[in-house]
Design a protein around this motif. Structure first.
Motif, mmCIF file in Angstrom:
data_model
loop_
_atom_site.group_PDB
_atom_site.id
_atom_site.type_symbol
_atom_site.label_atom_id
_atom_site.label_comp_id
_atom_site.label_asym_id
_atom_site.label_seq_id
_atom_site.Cartn_x
_atom_site.Cartn_y
_atom_site.Cartn_z
ATOM 1 N N TRP A 1 51.647 47.155 22.416
ATOM 2 C CA TRP A 1 51.450 47.260 20.965
ATOM 3 C C TRP A 1 52.797 47.429 20.259
ATOM 4 O O TRP A 1 53.055 46.767 19.256
ATOM 5 N N LEU A 2 53.641 48.304 20.802
ATOM 6 C CA LEU A 2 54.953 48.541 20.202
ATOM 7 C C LEU A 2 55.762 47.241 20.155
ATOM 8 O O LEU A 2 56.351 46.903 19.123
ATOM 9 N N HIS A 3 55.762 46.491 21.245
ATOM 10 C CA HIS A 3 56.508 45.226 21.290
ATOM 11 C C HIS A 3 55.869 44.159 20.400
ATOM 12 O O HIS A 3 56.562 43.506 19.621
ATOM 13 N N ASN A 4 54.554 43.975 20.530
ATOM 14 C CA ASN A 4 53.875 42.876 19.838
ATOM 15 C C ASN A 4 53.693 43.094 18.343
ATOM 16 O O ASN A 4 53.620 42.126 17.593
ATOM 17 N N ILE A 5 53.601 44.324 17.912
ATOM 18 C CA ILE A 5 53.360 44.609 16.496
ATOM 19 C C ILE A 5 54.622 45.147 15.815
ATOM 20 O O ILE A 5 55.157 44.541 14.899
ATOM 21 N N VAL A 6 55.107 46.285 16.285
ATOM 22 C CA VAL A 6 56.209 46.958 15.591
ATOM 23 C C VAL A 6 57.519 46.187 15.734
ATOM 24 O O VAL A 6 58.154 45.835 14.732
ATOM 25 N N PHE A 7 57.935 45.913 16.971
ATOM 26 C CA PHE A 7 59.194 45.186 17.155
ATOM 27 C C PHE A 7 59.156 43.838 16.447
ATOM 28 O O PHE A 7 60.109 43.444 15.783
ATOM 29 N N GLU A 8 58.048 43.117 16.607
ATOM 30 C CA GLU A 8 57.927 41.795 15.993
ATOM 31 C C GLU A 8 58.025 41.886 14.467
ATOM 32 O O GLU A 8 58.708 41.096 13.831
ATOM 33 N N GLY A 9 57.339 42.847 13.872
ATOM 34 C CA GLY A 9 57.405 43.023 12.414
ATOM 35 C C GLY A 9 58.799 43.372 11.941
ATOM 36 O O GLY A 9 59.285 42.837 10.937
ATOM 37 N N LEU A 10 59.481 44.265 12.667
ATOM 38 C CA LEU A 10 60.851 44.630 12.301
ATOM 39 C C LEU A 10 61.796 43.453 12.482
ATOM 40 O O LEU A 10 62.672 43.219 11.641
ATOM 41 N N GLN A 11 61.643 42.695 13.563
ATOM 42 C CA GLN A 11 62.510 41.530 13.806
ATOM 43 C C GLN A 11 62.309 40.476 12.728
ATOM 44 O O GLN A 11 63.261 39.830 12.312
#
Length: 167
Positions: free
Chosen positions: A65-75
């Motif tokens: 979830w952290l990679h697919n949602i948060v990191f992706e949104g920040l990137q």
């Protein structure tokens, strides 16, 4: 229009909205990414986005979830044209730091072993993510012929540091 100005909010608290949105099988993941991206856009430098979620990054599912949602949104926010700006004559770019606060699976299992009961659906519970928006100096000393290559190399190697806190 109702849209907030970029870099106009110093604290955003998201409590359960992403958890609710992600349950939509069609658009849930994409809507969550867009929400994180929009939070990143309106957040001031030095500001914090606090996410309270049942997706605890102390677990494998939570890390996904952290990679697919948060990191992706920040990137995605970092890909915006304004991700580099001049502050007091120095060029700086956006960087993120994430703290994950909550129970980890190992601590939870130790506690449950002591009590003699380990439920099948055992979970470490929710986590609190504190996401800091910072500015990082950009090296402008690289000559023009190497600038594009250096910038591409930096963009590919940038990671978002994550620190874990267990209680």
């Amino acid at each position: 229009r109702g849209q907030l100005e970029s870099e106009s909010v110093s604290l955003i608290i998201e409590k359960g909205c992403l958890d609710g949105m992600i349950s939509d099988p069609g658009e849930g993941v994409e809507n969550c990414r867009k929400t994180v991206q929009e939070c990143a856009r309106v957040l001031t430098f030095g500001g914090c986005l606090v996410i309270i979620s049942h997706s605890n990054a102390h677990t494998e599912d939570g890390m996904q979830w952290l990679h697919n949602i948060v990191f992706e949104g920040l990137q995605r926010y970092k890909e915006q044209p304004n991700d580099e700006q001049s502050v007091k004559g120095k060029k700086e770019s956006v960087c993120w730091e994430i703290e994950v606060h909550g129970n980890d699976e190992e601590s939870m299992l130790q506690e449950e072993e002591q009590s003699g009961e380990i439920p099948e659906d055992a979970s470490p519970g929710p986590a609190v993510y504190v996401i800091h928006k910072r500015l990082r100096p950009v090296d402008d000393t690289v000559n023009d012929s190497r600038k594009d290559a250096k910038k591409e190399e930096l963009e590919q190697s940038q990671t978002i540091p994550v620190r874990f806190f267990s209680y």
